[in-house]
Design an enzyme around this catalytic site. Structure first.
Site, mmCIF file in Angstrom:
data_model
loop_
_atom_site.group_PDB
_atom_site.id
_atom_site.type_symbol
_atom_site.label_atom_id
_atom_site.label_comp_id
_atom_site.label_asym_id
_atom_site.label_seq_id
_atom_site.Cartn_x
_atom_site.Cartn_y
_atom_site.Cartn_z
ATOM 1 N N GLY B 261 1.122 -1.114 -0.016
ATOM 2 C CA GLY B 261 -0.050 0.067 -0.017
ATOM 3 C C GLY B 261 0.861 1.318 -0.116
ATOM 4 N N ARG B 262 2.005 1.302 0.655
ATOM 5 C CA ARG B 262 2.951 2.504 0.814
ATOM 6 C C ARG B 262 3.567 2.754 -0.530
ATOM 7 N NH1 ARG B 262 4.980 0.771 6.547
ATOM 8 N NH2 ARG B 262 3.034 1.686 7.768
ATOM 9 N N TYR B 396 -1.868 9.343 5.932
ATOM 10 C CA TYR B 396 -2.384 7.941 5.978
ATOM 11 C C TYR B 396 -1.355 6.862 5.342
ATOM 12 C CZ TYR B 396 -4.176 9.239 1.281
ATOM 13 O OH TYR B 396 -4.508 9.580 -0.073
ATOM 14 N N GLU B 397 -1.842 6.001 5.572
ATOM 15 C CA GLU B 397 -0.709 4.681 4.735
ATOM 16 C C GLU B 397 0.600 4.657 5.825
ATOM 17 O OE1 GLU B 397 -3.016 3.496 2.814
ATOM 18 O OE2 GLU B 397 -1.828 1.659 2.256
ATOM 19 N N GLY B 398 0.301 4.946 7.075
ATOM 20 C CA GLY B 398 1.382 5.034 8.306
ATOM 21 C C GLY B 398 1.948 6.634 8.111
#
Lengths: 245, 522
Positions: B261-262, B396-398
């Protein structure tokens, strides 16, 4: 029924082009190339005919250097069954294009040649008409509607309204902008196109262009206009410049 | 045994080794380039023409766009053909995603349904789960979502309190999931919950399962055209067979989805940056002050040159990483364990790419707005929307902070060589700074900065060598910026002084001219 669609590789019609410093042509570094939009409409129409009638075979042809493969691959992805590249680095004018296509047509014997009314690079609007003349085929130019049955019925937009022509096969049809809206290329179509045949062959035309490009230059920059305050001032200004009596 | 296979350059190898070649976007085949331009055409014609309607969340508009994208094969580029996907690589899928992401809102809608919502299924799903759900997602008929965060559990994902219990052959879920992208129009949610309040596990929850409700839309700063709402589970009943992977292995589903995802988010953040640069470059050439286009002025040229350099480096990093990920999947994927290993191998590079790209995006959009002056701040002009939309990329996404802790920490845990190849100033100082073994966040953060700068500098340098001439200035301007950033990070990490190397020769005006000519990044 075989439909032949000639597709020309042209500079992206939306790209900002600029002439080479020596005026010998257009600077093509970093510029994208596309299928001539009018040809893409012709191709879309041919593929739609094929979708209606599975016995239709669509063949795309391009005349030019090996880079034209890019546009032919795109034509295959859109739905052409096979493609032919007449590979040449020679410069072609419209009579030469018509002559080159005539040779191919005598071999392939298509029922219909569907092609753009003009190309967005040279805007000649000649190759289709010249080709029909060379073949002594009936032609319908600037098609806005095409119906292929036992004969071809073609609607064309004229200054005085719509005109519908009926043509026996074989015939040649050139396409206008309003004929259809070309589809997006589907990704599975691109994958399928990998296994479709693309033949390369040498040119048959031996003649040379009858016209010579002397110089390419940008239009002169427009000078700033003037703002007028009222209709009277506008009329006066136009009269002043001899536009109105 | 798949585990016998080895990668030439495993995750983290960039510090100690200099590859002969890296993959760059120039290496995509002509077919792949055709797919990428098909995506761009879709984006420009179908998405970029309806931005106000998207932001107003016009009923049915986003699902219709997803269906249309699905019909063109865009919703399952890297999902297997047997499940309606195209079975192509993740790198190509990411490049397509970049062009589908010219608008931030649609980027999220599309990115989640074509990416993270399918990934858990692809990596960990059973044959039945994949055959049932993936074709619905790849066709665009259904929209997917991913539900990890909770009101009190964000970066600390394992502290989630949503519970799952097996009762009478059904999983019963209770809890609230927050910040769920696509919530309004999603048909399938990948939900993380704790079995009996203990074992972190993943579940496939359909919108129509009993006890599933979607709360009101969040009022966000940006991305107004993407749906974000809470997913409320009140005795939600789902079939027993809808457990994804194993009880207690939810963290594998969650974190591997996040790794990839990142990586995908990195390319998602370049899309809006590309679009903003196009608008700002056109504006700068059109807007005349003091008798000439502002594009001619040195400080404006400097902005475009720096934007192009940062974009270039991020792009070099992303697609180098994507090719590595594809290589890992080629070697390891197949079994659940192999899939997990493939998705994890380049976790460092994925994190580094996420930080670099989202910060490049932020920089570029801020500078684009600045170039456009007053117009930049006007809602009638396209930059203001990008400005609002881009802010969350770093959250987002960490968050970029979590990624900065993760990077250096993970690097050390992987046991990769800390002996830097010293192929650059940054590589050398990174090697020195990594010798400090500490949990102090400020130091670890600075070490992470060094690692990601080392990876970016090397990627940008190798690409500029591979593609003769074109990127010389972009690389030079990037390395001059990166060296200064690295020196600062080194000083933070070690407390020692370090002298900057002499700057690379660069031509700001020439790079700005490249931007003006291409109407965007170079």
């Amino acid at each position: 029924m075989l439909i032949l669609v000639p597709v020309k590789r042209v500079i992206d019609p939306y790209a900002k082009v600029r002439p080479l410093a020596d005026g010998s042509g257009i600077d093509t570094t970093g510029v994208k190339f596309e299928i001539n939009p009018f040809d893409e409409i012709a191709l879309e129409e041919a593929v739609r005919q094929k979708e209606k009638n599975p016995s239709v075979e669509v063949v795309a042809v391009s005349i030019g250097a090996s880079e034209c493969e890019e546009q032919l691959r795109k034509a295959l992805a859109i739905g052409a069954d096979r493609a032919i590249l007449i590979e040449t680095t020679n410069t072609y004018d419209s009579p030469m294009v018509a002559e080159e296509l005539r040779h191919l047509i005598e071999e392939l014997q298509p029922s219909v040649v569907l092609m753009g009314k003009q190309a967005t690079d040279d805007d000649n609007n000649q190759a289709g008409q010249m080709l029909a003349a060379k073949l002594d085929w009936p032609q319908a130019t600037f098609a806005s509607k095409v119906d292929l049955g036992s004969s071809a019925k073609v609607t064309r937009e004229t200054d005085s309204g719509e005109e519908t022509l009926e043509l026996p096969f074989p015939c040649l049809i050139t396409t206008d902008l309003r004929l259809n809206e070309p589809r997006y290329i589907a990704l599975p179509g691109i994958i399928k196109a990998r296994s479709k045949p693309l033949d390369r062959r040498p040119p048959k035309v031996t003649s040379t262009p009858k016209t010579r490009r002397v110089r390419v230059e940008s239009p002169p920059p427009r000078a700033a206009g003037i703002k007028v305050g009222s209709v009277d001032e506008l009329v006066a200004a136009l009269k002043d410049r001899g536009v109105l009596a | 045994m798949p585990s016998e296979a080895t990668l030439l350059y495993p995750g983290g190898a960039f510090l100690s080794q200099t590859p002969d070649r890296i993959f760059t976007v120039e290496d995509f085949s002509s077919d792949e380039k055709m797919m990428i331009s098909a995506a761009e055409q879709f984006s420009r014609n179908e998405v970029m023409t309806v931005l106000d309607r998207l932001d107003a969340q016009e009923e049915g508009l986003s699902p219709a766009l997803i269906r249309k994208a699905g019909e063109l094969g865009l919703c399952g580029v890297d999902t297997a053909e047997e499940y309606g996907g195209l079975g192509l690589g993740k790198n190509l899928a990411a490049r397509i995603l970049e062009y589908m992401s010219l608008n931030g809102s649609f980027s999220v809608t599309y990115g989640i349904t074509s990416g993270i919502s399918q990934l858990g299924l692809t990596l960990f799903g059973t044959q039945e789960q994949k055959s049932h759900y993936l074709p619905l997602l790849t066709s665009g008929e259904w929209i997917g979502a991913y539900a990890l965060s909770e009101p009190n559990s964000g970066s600390d994902a394992l502290s989630a309190t949503t519970r799952a219990e097996l009762r009478n052959g059904k999983w019963v879920l209770n809890g609230t999931k927050m910040w769920i992208s696509n919530a309004k129009w999603a048909d399938l949610f990948v939900v993380l919950a704790k079995v009996d309040g203990e074992a972190f596990s993943a579940f496939l929850v359909e919108r129509d399962h009993p006890g599933v409700t979607i709360a009101r839309e969040e009022h966000k700063l940006g991305l107004k055209g993407s749906s974000t709402a809470r997913l409320v589970l009140e005795d939600a009943e789902i079939p027993e067979s809808n457990l994804l992977h194993e009880v207690g292995k939810g963290h594998q589903v969650a974190f591997n989805a996040l790794n990839i995802g990142r990586f995908k988010l990195s390319s998602m953040s370049l899309g809006p940056a590309r679009d903003a640069m196009g608008h700002a470059s056109a504006y700068a050439n059109d807007r005349r002050q003091f008798g000439q286009p502002i594009a001619n002025f040195g400080l404006v040229q400097k902005k475009f040159a720096e934007m192009a350099a940062r974009f270039y480096a991020a792009e070099s990093v992303i697609y180098r990483t994507g090719a590595l990920i594809d290589e890992a999947f080629g070697l390891f994927a197949g079994s659940v364990e192999g899939n997990r290993r493939a998705a994890e191998e380049f976790a460092l590079e994925c994190s580094g790419g996420k930080v670099l790209s989202t910060e490049a995006e932020a920089f570029i959009i801020v500078e684009c707005l600045q170039v456009c002056g007053g117009s930049g701040s006007a809602e009638e002009f396209p930059i203001a929307r990008h400005y609002r939309d881009a802010r969350v990329s770093r959250i987002y996404e960490g968050t970029n902070e979590i990624n900065r802790i993760f990077l250096a920490d993970r690097f050390r845990k992987r046991g990769v060589s800390l002996a830097a190849s010293g192929d650059s100033f940054i590589s050398e100082v990174t090697g020195r700074a990594m010798r400090i073994d500490t949990k102090d966040q400020v130091t670890v953060g600075a070490q992470s900065d060094l690692l990601l700068l080392a990876y970016a500098e090397q990627s940008a340098r190798l690409r500029s060598k591979q593609v003769a001439d074109k990127y010389q200035n972009a690389y030079a301007i990037f390395v001059n910026w990166a060296n200064a950033e690295a020196a600062r990070a080194f000083q933070t990490a070690t407390g020692e002084a370090v002298a900057l190397p002499a700057p690379e020769q660069s031509d700001i005006e020439a790079l700005a001219e490249q931007v003006y000519r291409s109407g965007g990044p170079v």
